[in-house]
Scaffold this active site. Structure first.
Site, short mmCIF file in Angstrom:
data_model
loop_
_atom_site.label_atom_id
_atom_site.label_comp_id
_atom_site.label_asym_id
_atom_site.label_seq_id
_atom_site.Cartn_x
_atom_site.Cartn_y
_atom_site.Cartn_z
N ARG A 261 27.00 4.42 0.89
CA ARG A 261 28.02 3.80 0.03
C ARG A 261 29.08 3.12 0.89
O ARG A 261 29.54 3.70 1.87
CB ARG A 261 28.66 4.85 -0.86
CG ARG A 261 27.62 5.50 -1.76
CD ARG A 261 28.22 6.39 -2.81
NE ARG A 261 27.13 6.98 -3.59
CZ ARG A 261 27.28 7.90 -4.54
NH1 ARG A 261 28.50 8.31 -4.84
NH2 ARG A 261 26.25 8.38 -5.19
N ARG A 276 33.85 12.24 2.16
CA ARG A 276 33.54 10.88 1.70
C ARG A 276 33.02 10.07 2.87
O ARG A 276 33.79 9.59 3.70
CB ARG A 276 34.81 10.25 1.11
CG ARG A 276 34.58 8.96 0.33
CD ARG A 276 35.85 8.48 -0.34
NE ARG A 276 36.35 9.45 -1.30
CZ ARG A 276 35.92 9.55 -2.57
NH1 ARG A 276 35.02 8.72 -3.01
NH2 ARG A 276 36.41 10.47 -3.37
N SER A 351 27.20 15.65 -10.27
CA SER A 351 27.56 14.91 -11.46
C SER A 351 26.28 14.77 -12.27
O SER A 351 25.31 14.21 -11.77
CB SER A 351 28.10 13.55 -11.03
OG SER A 351 28.78 12.93 -12.08
N ARG A 390 28.44 17.83 0.95
CA ARG A 390 29.56 18.59 0.40
C ARG A 390 29.21 20.06 0.28
O ARG A 390 30.10 20.93 0.41
CB ARG A 390 29.98 18.01 -0.95
CG ARG A 390 30.67 16.66 -0.78
CD ARG A 390 31.32 16.16 -2.04
NE ARG A 390 31.92 14.84 -1.81
CZ ARG A 390 32.53 14.12 -2.73
NH1 ARG A 390 32.62 14.57 -3.97
NH2 ARG A 390 33.06 12.95 -2.44
#
Length: 423
Positions: A261, A276, A351, A390
């Site tokens: 990303r 991140r 998510s 994570r």
RNA sequence: GGAGAGGUGGAUGAGCGGCUGAAAUCACCUCCCUGCUAAGGAGGCACAGGUCUAAAACGCCUGUCGAGGGUUCGAAUCCCUCCCUCUCCGCCA
């Protein structure tokens, strides 16, 4: 993508639902375009019909050996008119389509209303954050003290937001991946898949990353390929242009992939550590199901992701994303947030979303409904099971001791040569 | 990288520039026949969009034969570009 008929027939209802998630639909513009479309399309089709019937009569006349010059002349005159009409229709439809591609999914009725992250209601908590008899360190300090995590080397090799790991810590990440894949395939009925990490624009269009979020992606200009931001893209696009027989559903896939990303627009956010990164590992769960099954599937899938946290004995909570925080393509999303002692906060680690037919419509992912024998859109879901980077951070911070050693969770020890600690 | 072959409906697979949205077969659906099974007979069966409709069905119209352009009154069929698959050779983890 939303059903264009729905937008046409229930514009105000659709706009109201979109407003809940903070999206303003330009209704008057749509109505205007729609009127133009209708008018132009009918005219174009009328002309096409005219051309077709006249051309056919030429064929018949020729077969009889009659003179056709006059007929041919009359059709030729249609040509310019038809071409102009077709071009106009094309541009109107393009504009409509571009608008449609940029409209997010409608939130499900059960999604709580809210504006931002702060309004996401907590659904449940599992485990209790551990109290330390010392000041817990964050994963950066822990990793650097162990000499197993190095951001400077990564920055030298590439740049910021990359990590370099060595020794047991690198292995622990691999152990996590193995453990997650094994659990989902052996206990939850998923089929492991290995997929391309570079995808074409059509695939990104299918899952909704394009055309709107191009700046979040790494693009290989030379071949016009993109690095995947999540395994969701290659895995879900398995179903693109496919009509599944009913007995092939549900399709349940699990994949481990790296994710890339660009994190454009998140400068200054989470600059410290591995939270991140431009590149991280993730194990992703994807399901393609009959429409009537998708909300049960969402609960189940979320549970599958939770299992991993429970087995790792990591405290977490589940929040339901409110209308304002919902992702572009999702109709409903649960976030799993793991407790990070280094930040004294719950942070997102998974998510899980139901996209209903939003992605399926874009990618023509269908099934044959035995009720009416017709192809219908299926529903797609996905969820991280889990974000590996994570999870690694969570283990480091939750399992640290006073000396900076990290205990290895029981379920991972068999993947770690039966060692109990990283030191 | 070089040489060749090919991409047509759920599947296999025909297709002379007009009567081909597409033969045939299989699969599937309905019906008939039939002790059971098997076989046989009749019919149906692409997708999408538009229009009509309160909504649908039906009907009508348009588009779609890998994708995009072009030639033509008319293209699955002819031409160009691109993509993909397969075979052989070369190279390669």
């Amino acid at each position: 993508m939303l059903d264009s008929q729905l937008i046409r027939n229930q514009l105000t209802e659709v706009a109201a639902k979109l407003a809940k998630r903070g999206f303003t639909l330009d209704q008057s513009h749509l109505i205007e375009l729609e009127t133009q479309r209708k008018q132009c399309q009918m005219e174009t089709q009328r002309l096409q019909n005219e051309r077709n019937t006249r051309s056919k009569s030429i064929g018949k006349a020729k077969a009889k050996g009659e003179d056709t010059t006059e007929l041919m002349q009359s059709v030729a005159e249609l040509g310019d008119q038809l071409k102009a009409s077709e071009i106009k229709l094309d541009s109107i439809q393009n504009e409509l389509n571009n608008i449609l591609l940029g409209v997010p999914n409608l939130p499900h009725d059960s999604v709580p209303e809210g504006k931002s992250e702060e309004d996401n209601p907590e659904q449940r908590r599992w485990g209790t954050p551990k109290t330390f008899k010392f000041e817990p360190k964050d994963h950066v300090t822990l990793g650097e003290q162990l000499n197993q995590l190095d951001f400077e080397v990564a920055a030298k090799i590439t740049g910021s937001r990359f990590a370099f790991m060595r020794g047991p810590l690198a292995r622990l990440q691999r152990a996590l991946i193995q453990f997650m894949l094994d659990t989902h395939t052996e206990k939850h009925g998923y089929t492991e898949v290995y997929v391309p990490f570079l995808v074409n624009a059509d695939s990104l269009m299918g899952t909704g990353q394009l055309p709107k979020f191009a700046e979040d992606l790494f693009h290989i200009a030379e071949q016009d390929y993109y690095l995947i931001p999540t395994a969701e893209v290659p895995v879900t696009n398995f179903a693109r242009d496919v009509i599944f027989p009913a007995d092939a559903l549900p399709v349940k896939f699990v994949a481990h992939t790296p994710c890339f990303r660009s994190e454009a627009g998140s400068y200054g956010k989470d600059t410290r550590g591995m939270i991140r990164q431009h590149q991280f590992e993730k194990v992703e769960l994807v399901q393609m199901v009959k429409p009537q099954d998708s909300y049960d599937a969402l609960e189940a899938l979320t549970g599958h992701a939770e299992t991993i946290l429970q087995q790792l004995d990591l405290p977490y909570r589940v929040v339901s994303l409110c209308t304002g925080d919902l992702g572009f393509s999702a109709a409903k999303t649960y976030d799993l947030e793991v407790w990070l002692p280094g930040q004294q906060k719950y942070r997102e680690i998974s998510s899980c979303s139901n996209f209903e037919a939003f992605q399926a419509r874009r990618m023509k992912a269908r099934w044959r409904d035995p009720e009416n024998k017709k192809p219908g859109l299926l529903h797609t879901l996905n969820g991280s099971g889990l974000a590996v980077g994570r999870a690694l951070v969570a283990i480091m911070e939750n399992y640290q001791d006073e000396n900076g050693k990290i205990a290895i969770p029981n379920v991972l020890q068999s993947y770690m040569q039966n060692k109990t600690h990283i030191e």
